[in-house]
Design a protein around this motif. Sequence first.
Motif, PDB file in Angstrom:
ATOM      1  N   THR A   1       0.848  -1.192   0.000  1.00  0.00           N
ATOM      2  CA  THR A   1       0.000   0.000   0.000  1.00  0.00           C
ATOM      3  C   THR A   1       0.878   1.235   0.000  1.00  0.00           C
ATOM      4  N   VAL A   2       0.280   2.339  -0.403  1.00  0.00           N
ATOM      5  CA  VAL A   2       0.983   3.612  -0.455  1.00  0.00           C
ATOM      6  C   VAL A   2       0.274   4.557   0.509  1.00  0.00           C
ATOM      7  N   PRO A   3       0.972   5.059   1.528  1.00  0.00           N
ATOM      8  CA  PRO A   3       0.319   5.932   2.511  1.00  0.00           C
ATOM      9  C   PRO A   3       0.158   7.363   2.006  1.00  0.00           C
ATOM     10  N   CYS A   4      -0.777   8.075   2.594  1.00  0.00           N
ATOM     11  CA  CYS A   4      -0.930   9.509   2.336  1.00  0.00           C
ATOM     12  C   CYS A   4       0.374  10.204   2.692  1.00  0.00           C
ATOM     13  N   LYS A   5       0.793  11.145   1.857  1.00  0.00           N
ATOM     14  CA  LYS A   5       2.042  11.874   2.104  1.00  0.00           C
ATOM     15  C   LYS A   5       1.976  12.718   3.378  1.00  0.00           C
ATOM     16  N   GLN A   6       0.778  13.072   3.809  1.00  0.00           N
ATOM     17  CA  GLN A   6       0.615  13.915   4.992  1.00  0.00           C
ATOM     18  C   GLN A   6       0.544  13.108   6.284  1.00  0.00           C
ATOM     19  N   GLY A   7       0.479  11.782   6.157  1.00  0.00           N
ATOM     20  CA  GLY A   7       0.504  10.927   7.341  1.00  0.00           C
ATOM     21  C   GLY A   7      -0.812  10.799   8.083  1.00  0.00           C
ATOM     22  N   CYS A   8      -1.932  10.940   7.399  1.00  0.00           N
ATOM     23  CA  CYS A   8      -3.221  10.872   8.088  1.00  0.00           C
ATOM     24  C   CYS A   8      -3.688   9.447   8.351  1.00  0.00           C
ATOM     25  N   GLY A   9      -3.054   8.470   7.712  1.00  0.00           N
ATOM     26  CA  GLY A   9      -3.452   7.082   7.899  1.00  0.00           C
ATOM     27  C   GLY A   9      -4.181   6.496   6.713  1.00  0.00           C
ATOM     28  N   THR A  10      -4.600   7.317   5.775  1.00  0.00           N
ATOM     29  CA  THR A  10      -5.252   6.811   4.569  1.00  0.00           C
ATOM     30  C   THR A  10      -4.205   6.119   3.703  1.00  0.00           C
ATOM     31  N   VAL A  11      -4.578   4.978   3.139  1.00  0.00           N
ATOM     32  CA  VAL A  11      -3.658   4.240   2.274  1.00  0.00           C
ATOM     33  C   VAL A  11      -4.300   4.014   0.911  1.00  0.00           C
ATOM     34  N   TYR A  12      -3.452   3.860  -0.077  1.00  0.00           N
ATOM     35  CA  TYR A  12      -3.885   3.705  -1.463  1.00  0.00           C
ATOM     36  C   TYR A  12      -3.203   2.499  -2.082  1.00  0.00           C
TER      37      TYR A  12
END
Length: 104
Positions: free
Chosen positions: A11-22
Amino acid sequence: ADQSTETTTSTVPCKQGCGTVYCSEECRDLSWQSSHRLLCVGTISDEEAATSPLVRFKLLPTPHRDMLNLATQCMAQLVCAYHSSKDLQDAARPYDAFVRAHWW
């Protein structure tokens, strides 16, 4: 092996570190441009988090939170599309068929 049938578990995490993954960097970047930049809580400091309306909204303990989050994401997409095009009719075009269609 045929790459089109292979699955990935990375998975690829949000660059801002919010916990959302892509699933990919492309999906992450597309999401950022289309709505996540307005909904991301990764840039909110710990001190601000306690009083942030966005953080409080995302933590609502409701069985309907998924529907509220979907509606919020749709509105954020509309705002981002309008910001990019400066044309409300163009920004709303993806939602026209849904909004105008009879649901009954």
